[in-house]
Write a protein that holds these residues in place. Structure first.
Motif, PDB file in Angstrom:
ATOM      1  N   ASN A  69      -7.686  -1.927  -5.612  1.00  0.00           N
ATOM      2  CA  ASN A  69      -6.231  -2.397  -5.506  1.00  0.00           C
ATOM      3  C   ASN A  69      -5.493  -1.119  -4.935  1.00  0.00           C
ATOM      4  N   LEU A  70      -6.233  -0.022  -4.558  1.00  0.00           N
ATOM      5  CA  LEU A  70      -5.376   1.085  -4.012  1.00  0.00           C
ATOM      6  C   LEU A  70      -4.668   0.656  -2.825  1.00  0.00           C
ATOM      7  N   ASN A  71      -5.175   0.079  -1.783  1.00  0.00           N
ATOM      8  CA  ASN A  71      -4.539  -0.399  -0.593  1.00  0.00           C
ATOM      9  C   ASN A  71      -3.628  -1.280  -0.950  1.00  0.00           C
ATOM     10  N   LYS A  72      -3.541  -2.100  -1.944  1.00  0.00           N
ATOM     11  CA  LYS A  72      -2.560  -3.099  -2.351  1.00  0.00           C
ATOM     12  C   LYS A  72      -1.389  -2.317  -2.665  1.00  0.00           C
ATOM     13  N   PHE A  73      -1.740  -1.209  -3.648  1.00  0.00           N
ATOM     14  CA  PHE A  73      -0.702  -0.132  -4.016  1.00  0.00           C
ATOM     15  C   PHE A  73       0.160   0.347  -3.035  1.00  0.00           C
ATOM     16  N   LEU A  74      -0.549   0.991  -2.005  1.00  0.00           N
ATOM     17  CA  LEU A  74       0.129   1.633  -1.166  1.00  0.00           C
ATOM     18  C   LEU A  74       1.085   0.599  -0.190  1.00  0.00           C
ATOM     19  N   ASN A  75       0.637  -0.644   0.039  1.00  0.00           N
ATOM     20  CA  ASN A  75       1.559  -1.473   0.583  1.00  0.00           C
ATOM     21  C   ASN A  75       2.575  -1.824  -0.107  1.00  0.00           C
ATOM     22  N   LEU A  76       2.572  -2.042  -1.534  1.00  0.00           N
ATOM     23  CA  LEU A  76       3.613  -2.353  -2.396  1.00  0.00           C
ATOM     24  C   LEU A  76       4.576  -1.292  -2.336  1.00  0.00           C
ATOM     25  N   MET A  77       4.065  -0.096  -2.454  1.00  0.00           N
ATOM     26  CA  MET A  77       4.957   1.056  -2.490  1.00  0.00           C
ATOM     27  C   MET A  77       5.860   1.190  -1.133  1.00  0.00           C
ATOM     28  N   PHE A  78       5.470   0.892   0.038  1.00  0.00           N
ATOM     29  CA  PHE A  78       6.111   0.885   1.078  1.00  0.00           C
ATOM     30  C   PHE A  78       7.052  -0.352   0.970  1.00  0.00           C
ATOM     31  N   ASN A  79       6.250  -1.465   0.988  1.00  0.00           N
ATOM     32  CA  ASN A  79       7.038  -2.820   1.181  1.00  0.00           C
ATOM     33  C   ASN A  79       8.209  -3.054  -0.095  1.00  0.00           C
ATOM     34  N   ASP A  80       7.771  -2.776  -1.181  1.00  0.00           N
ATOM     35  CA  ASP A  80       8.826  -3.179  -2.319  1.00  0.00           C
ATOM     36  C   ASP A  80       9.759  -2.161  -2.681  1.00  0.00           C
ATOM     37  N   PHE A  81       9.319  -0.664  -2.316  1.00  0.00           N
ATOM     38  CA  PHE A  81      10.213   0.447  -2.784  1.00  0.00           C
ATOM     39  C   PHE A  81      10.657   1.327  -1.570  1.00  0.00           C
ATOM     40  N   SER A  82       9.945   1.087  -0.382  1.00  0.00           N
ATOM     41  CA  SER A  82      10.380   1.985   0.836  1.00  0.00           C
ATOM     42  C   SER A  82       9.906   3.553   0.485  1.00  0.00           C
ATOM     43  N   ILE A  83       8.962   3.654  -0.316  1.00  0.00           N
ATOM     44  CA  ILE A  83       8.265   4.862  -0.508  1.00  0.00           C
ATOM     45  C   ILE A  83       7.507   5.365   0.767  1.00  0.00           C
ATOM     46  N   LYS A  84       7.684   6.416   1.209  1.00  0.00           N
ATOM     47  CA  LYS A  84       7.221   6.953   2.208  1.00  0.00           C
ATOM     48  C   LYS A  84       6.388   8.383   2.214  1.00  0.00           C
ATOM     49  N   THR A  85       6.632   9.020   0.958  1.00  0.00           N
ATOM     50  CA  THR A  85       6.018  10.167   0.390  1.00  0.00           C
ATOM     51  C   THR A  85       5.460  10.384  -1.178  1.00  0.00           C
ATOM     52  N   ILE A  86       4.204  10.550  -1.186  1.00  0.00           N
ATOM     53  CA  ILE A  86       3.552  10.651  -2.453  1.00  0.00           C
ATOM     54  C   ILE A  86       2.882  12.046  -2.583  1.00  0.00           C
ATOM     55  N   LEU A  87       3.443  12.418  -3.761  1.00  0.00           N
ATOM     56  CA  LEU A  87       2.679  13.912  -4.196  1.00  0.00           C
ATOM     57  C   LEU A  87       2.018  13.729  -5.261  1.00  0.00           C
ATOM     58  N   LEU A  88       0.741  14.513  -5.250  1.00  0.00           N
ATOM     59  CA  LEU A  88      -0.134  14.558  -6.644  1.00  0.00           C
ATOM     60  C   LEU A  88      -0.162  15.673  -7.284  1.00  0.00           C
ATOM     61  N   GLU A  89      -0.043  15.705  -8.422  1.00  0.00           N
ATOM     62  CA  GLU A  89       0.289  16.943  -9.129  1.00  0.00           C
ATOM     63  C   GLU A  89      -1.049  17.556  -9.585  1.00  0.00           C
ATOM     64  N   SER A  90      -1.272  18.505  -9.229  1.00  0.00           N
ATOM     65  CA  SER A  90      -2.588  19.306  -9.260  1.00  0.00           C
ATOM     66  C   SER A  90      -2.321  20.635 -10.233  1.00  0.00           C
ATOM     67  N   PHE A  91      -3.552  21.046 -10.853  1.00  0.00           N
ATOM     68  CA  PHE A  91      -3.562  22.298 -11.679  1.00  0.00           C
ATOM     69  C   PHE A  91      -4.937  22.865 -11.302  1.00  0.00           C
ATOM     70  N   PRO A  92      -5.245  24.267 -11.432  1.00  0.00           N
ATOM     71  CA  PRO A  92      -6.611  24.500 -11.185  1.00  0.00           C
ATOM     72  C   PRO A  92      -7.751  23.915 -11.748  1.00  0.00           C
ATOM     73  N   ALA A  93      -7.560  23.433 -13.104  1.00  0.00           N
ATOM     74  CA  ALA A  93      -8.608  22.799 -13.826  1.00  0.00           C
ATOM     75  C   ALA A  93      -8.719  21.375 -13.169  1.00  0.00           C
ATOM     76  N   SER A  94      -7.786  20.856 -12.384  1.00  0.00           N
ATOM     77  CA  SER A  94      -8.110  19.394 -12.042  1.00  0.00           C
ATOM     78  C   SER A  94      -8.304  19.340 -10.543  1.00  0.00           C
ATOM     79  N   GLU A  95      -8.380  20.385  -9.824  1.00  0.00           N
ATOM     80  CA  GLU A  95      -8.375  20.351  -8.384  1.00  0.00           C
ATOM     81  C   GLU A  95      -9.560  19.709  -7.824  1.00  0.00           C
ATOM     82  N   LYS A  96     -10.725  19.525  -8.419  1.00  0.00           N
ATOM     83  CA  LYS A  96     -11.703  18.654  -7.878  1.00  0.00           C
ATOM     84  C   LYS A  96     -11.281  17.178  -7.714  1.00  0.00           C
ATOM     85  N   PHE A  97     -10.758  16.614  -8.940  1.00  0.00           N
ATOM     86  CA  PHE A  97     -10.483  15.400  -8.978  1.00  0.00           C
ATOM     87  C   PHE A  97      -9.235  15.233  -7.979  1.00  0.00           C
ATOM     88  N   ILE A  98      -8.361  15.965  -7.716  1.00  0.00           N
ATOM     89  CA  ILE A  98      -7.203  15.904  -6.643  1.00  0.00           C
ATOM     90  C   ILE A  98      -7.616  15.793  -5.341  1.00  0.00           C
TER      91      ILE A  98
END
Length: 320
Positions: free
Chosen positions: A113-142
């Protein structure tokens, strides 16, 4: 117009009302982004009212949470639900950038559902920028999450529409991005948005050092905003003067100038429960925390404070 900062303030906004109102009005009238969240004790309503009062578009960097560990928290909702409820509160023209926090694995990013999520972000909320919060301990996941999001962008036809970026605590005392992560940011042309770049208790020497470091960060072509809080109008004016004087630094290089010496700095620690997999202590802490949260939730249900349906939040809510 480009600006260097986004503001997560004013600090103590609900204590000194007149000073806070004057400051937030100025921040919004100047067209700055405001860093906020749904459950910051009414802060969202505070900035909304300022936008209405000044008849100005509201520009938000909205912090939301992916599978927040506390099942009893209002943050324990799907990302879509969190953004939807914010949109319901806002009755003013707005632009929203989402900042996804509390990422404890990349598993959620490899679902259908990630594809659907991105489409909904743009179509429903006009979101054009997504930031992911990272920390040194979580960098491999990010890193894994961003690779998957870039793949989903392309397959969704949003590769040239939605921008991806990374944010973390990054200043003269904290390392939010390791050099390896900085190289990854450059290689993948990601936006860069350091948080907590200034401290309200800094002396003049520390402020000068923080500004010097920020000038280096700003030379990166993908520098987006430096997120910081402000305490008063004088501090705000000082930062805006710095912004106006250094706008020419923006996007003048295609190299990531983040090779700042890491001496006397320590890794920024995640503000969340030890979530990260692969360590027996973290696994035990996660299991113990979940049991305690379930027990609290059952008490709320038996006391009639919550609906029995809230027990479903034991399961990760994910994106949708």
């Amino acid at each position: 117009m480009d600006k260097v900062f986004a503001f997560g303030g004013p600090k103590n906004w609900n204590a000194d009302k007149k000073q806070s109102i004057d400051l937030i009005d100025r921040i919004i009238l100047d067209g700055n982004y405001i860093h906020t969240c749904y459950d910051y004790g009414g802060h969202l309503q505070f900035v909304r009212d300022a936008a209405i009062r000044n008849n100005k578009k509201l520009k938000l960097i909205l912090k939301c949470y992916l599978n927040y560990p506390d099942i009893n928290s209002i943050r324990r909702r799907s990302l879509y639900e969190q953004i939807y409820r914010v949109k319901k509160i806002l009755n003013v023209e707005n632009e929203i950038i989402i900042q996804i926090s509390s990422i404890n694995s990349s598993r959620d990013f490899f679902v259908s559902n990630l594809n659907k999520f991105l489409n909904l972000m743009f179509n429903d909320f006009s979101i054009k920028t997504i930031l992911l919060e990272s920390f040194p301990a979580s960098e491999k996941f990010i890193k894994q999450a961003i690779i998957r999001m870039k793949e989903a962008q392309i397959s969704s036809g949003l590769g040239n529409i939605i921008q991806l970026g990374v944010t973390s605590y990054e200043n003269n005392s904290l390392i939010g991005f390791t050099q390896e992560m900085r190289n990854f940011i450059t290689k993948n042309s990601l936006l860069f948005a350091p948080m907590r770049v200034m401290g309200s208790k800094m002396n003049s020497k520390e402020i000068m050092e923080a500004k010097a470091k920020l000038k280096l960060d700003m030379q990166y072509a993908g520098f987006f905003r430096a997120i910081t809080s402000v305490s008063n109008i004088n501090q705000y004016k000082d930062l805006m003067n710095f912004s106006n004087q250094n706008l020419s630094v923006f996007r003048k290089s295609e190299v990531l100038f983040l090779n700042h010496k890491n001496t006397c700095r320590k890794d920024a620690r995640t503000p969340y429960i030890p979530l990260y997999k692969g360590h027996i202590t973290a696994t035990f802490a996660r299991f113990r925390y979940l049991l305690a949260a379930i027990f609290r939730n059952l008490i709320y249900i038996t006391q009639g404070k919550r609906s029995i349906s809230t027990i479903t939040y034991i399961y990760p809510p994910g994106f949708l």
